[in-house]
Scaffold this motif. Sequence first.
Motif, short mmCIF file in Angstrom:
data_model
loop_
_atom_site.label_atom_id
_atom_site.label_comp_id
_atom_site.label_asym_id
_atom_site.label_seq_id
_atom_site.Cartn_x
_atom_site.Cartn_y
_atom_site.Cartn_z
N ASP A 33 -35.55 -25.37 40.94
CA ASP A 33 -34.28 -24.74 40.56
C ASP A 33 -34.17 -23.34 41.14
O ASP A 33 -35.14 -22.58 41.17
N ALA A 49 -24.94 -18.79 37.85
CA ALA A 49 -24.94 -20.17 38.30
C ALA A 49 -26.35 -20.58 38.66
O ALA A 49 -27.17 -19.74 39.04
N THR A 50 -26.61 -21.88 38.54
CA THR A 50 -27.90 -22.43 38.96
C THR A 50 -27.67 -23.70 39.77
O THR A 50 -26.60 -24.33 39.67
N ARG A 56 -27.54 -30.34 42.04
CA ARG A 56 -26.76 -30.32 40.81
C ARG A 56 -26.54 -28.87 40.38
O ARG A 56 -27.48 -28.08 40.33
N THR A 57 -25.31 -28.52 40.07
CA THR A 57 -24.96 -27.13 39.79
C THR A 57 -24.53 -26.93 38.34
O THR A 57 -24.07 -27.87 37.67
N HIS A 58 -24.66 -25.70 37.91
CA HIS A 58 -24.20 -25.29 36.58
C HIS A 58 -23.68 -23.87 36.69
O HIS A 58 -24.30 -23.03 37.34
N TYR A 59 -22.53 -23.62 36.07
CA TYR A 59 -21.89 -22.31 36.14
C TYR A 59 -21.64 -21.76 34.75
O TYR A 59 -21.39 -22.51 33.80
N SER A 60 -21.65 -20.44 34.66
CA SER A 60 -21.22 -19.81 33.43
C SER A 60 -19.72 -20.01 33.28
O SER A 60 -19.00 -20.25 34.26
N ASP A 61 -19.24 -19.91 32.07
CA ASP A 61 -17.81 -20.09 31.83
C ASP A 61 -17.00 -19.06 32.62
O ASP A 61 -15.92 -19.36 33.15
N GLN A 64 -17.04 -20.12 36.40
CA GLN A 64 -16.60 -21.47 36.74
C GLN A 64 -15.23 -21.40 37.42
O GLN A 64 -14.30 -20.74 36.92
#
Length: 121
Positions: A33, A49-50, A56-61, A64
């Motif tokens: 990661d 964000a990661t 596969r990504t993930h963002y803070s609100d 985003q």
Amino acid sequence: QVQLVESGGGSVQAGGSLRLSCVASGSIVSSNDMGWYRQAPGKQRDLVATITRTGRTHYSDSMQGRSTISRDNAKNTVYLQMTALEPEDTAVYYCTADVRRSPLRPYANYWGQGTQVTVSS
């Protein structure tokens, strides 16, 4: 030894864009990661964000829809494209990565020194 070096920060007017880069160097076998965090003066360090090794990504609100995280596994590099920047995005942006230095060692977490992003109104 592993080093993470960020670049691409700077000053921009509200509504502008910036692209941050972070290169992980040293005796790296593989990276897992990777991500970006930020810390504004007087505030805690928060997730931006990661991204996993498989993308596969993930963002803070708050980021985003205004940011895109990507990576180049061959270069051990992670990027953060930010658009529609607001003064509230002003912070030091830190890169982080989980890196393995040999096949027999577990992944360890590393951080960069940060790059300043300043957004003026």
